[in-house]
Write an enzyme that holds these catalytic residues in place. Structure first.
Site: not given
Length: 381
Positions: A43, A343, A346
């Site tokens: 991610s 968050d 990340h």
């Protein structure tokens, strides 16, 4: 030979030598002109893969730069986006995304949750990403040659990869964080540490497979300080396990050990793959420097994150949850640019911009070359 003729011969040889020297110097000074980038990762560099394959990454992700969700677990751009900007490419389309994609200057095989080894959070482990690339390369080559043979210059021709550019492209990697995260959740830290050689053997197999496919230029990020992620800090249950910066010491120790072994592996791969040019990027040091110096750089406490919440367990950014009768709706903070973490897991766009400014010029690279000159990486540096 008369003096005039001799003089002409000497001038000719001199100009030829100078021309060759200038050409070599020009190639060295101007970079290599990578025609495309092919990215593999999780991610941290996913530009829409996991969102296309499974659940859409929802608002407020994308709020800072794109103005809408863009398949990225971030308020804006990722480091892979800033790499594309540096190389003057459009942002990389996710391989799994079927809408509005163009692969003229590369493709992104990264997906959120991916790990190097099979298992873990996502089915799209590194070996599968490499298999997807091989299929992509084969089908792109077939389609391109077919269109060329039919003298077509239609829209598909403008959006597909060029077969001759695969060996000249840059192959980037940002993966391993989830091998550690998943391991910490399902086994002991000692077991995770013991799994590192197998993780890196799997990584080596992937690089060697790409090399057999003609890849020559590799840009490899080591794993970041996983113990500095706010989620990891909040979830820490061991007293005395926090360092002076506020990070989880034991988790970072494992990350550093993986990075130490990765560095040795890349040295071996340089010997084993004689035509490869491998650049090792110390993302751990760059990220730790940012976290350590966050307040001086204009950020708030790096343990705080902008979107999402923690109430004994993590509630995702943008999700609404009811916990013991209380409704928690996770709207973003007022100013994401003040936060290192978007968050809790990340990095924010502001942090990614800071990191890109520090790594793309070669400051944290071995060899110390900027990304546009990564093809010059020598084996003996």
């Amino acid at each position: 030979m008369d003096p005039l003729t001799l003089r002409r011969v000497l001038v000719f040889l001199f100009l030829g030598l100078v021309g060759r020297t200038v050409a070599l110097a020009g190639g060295s000074g101007s970079g290599c002109g990578f025609p495309a980038v092919y990215n593999f990762g999780d991610s941290n560099s996913d530009t829409g893969g996991i969102s296309a394959a499974f659940n859409v990454i929802q608002s407020p992700n994308g709020v800072t730069f794109f103005g809408h969700p863009s398949g990225r677990a971030c308020d804006g751009r990722l480091i892979i986006d800033l790499i594309a900007e540096k190389l003057k490419f459009p942002y990389l389309s996710a391989y799994l995304d079927s809408v509005g994609t163009s692969f003229r200057h590369g493709a992104n095989f990264a997906t959120g949750g991916s790990s190097i080894r099979p298992g873990g959070y996502s089915p799209f482990h590194l070996g599968l990403q490499v298999s997807q690339f091989i299929q992509f390369k084969s089908r792109s080559t077939y389609l391109y040659n077919r269109l060329r043979s039919n003298n077509r210059t239609s829209l598909p021709m403008k959006s597909i990869a060029r077969p001759q550019e695969f060996p000249k492209a840059l192959y980037t990697f940002d993966i391993a964080q989830n091998d550690l995260s998943y391991g910490f959740q399902h086994s002991s830290e000692e077991q995770v540490k013991a799994s590192i050689p197998d993780i890196l053997n799997t990584f080596s197999e992937a690089v060697e497979q790409l090399y057999k496919e003609g890849a020559r230029y590799f840009w490899v990020h080591n794993t970041g300080p996983i113990g500095c992620l706010p989620f990891a800090i909040l979830d820490n249950k061991r007293p005395g396990n926090i360092d002076s910066v506020g990070c989880v010491k034991s988790a970072n120790e494992v990350a550093r050990e993986l990075n130490r072994q990765l560095k040795n592996l890349l040295l071996e791969l340089r010997k084993k793959l004689p035509q490869a040019r491998i650049t090792h990027v110390d993302m751990y040091s760059a990220k730790y420097l940012l976290i350590n110096d966050a307040k001086a750089q204009g950020f708030v406490n790096p343990v705080k994150f902008c979107c999402g919440s923690f109430h004994g367990f993590y509630i995702n950014c943008g999700k609404k949850e009811v916990v013991n009768g209380t409704v928690y709706e996770n709207n973003p903070c007022e100013d994401p640019s003040r936060h290192v973490s978007w968050d809790g897991i990340h990095y924010s766009e502001a942090a990614n911009l800071w990191l890109a400014n520090h790594i793309l010029n070669g400051s944290f690279s071995d060899p110390p070359l900027s990304i546009d000159k990564a093809c010059q990486a020598a084996h003996d540096v």
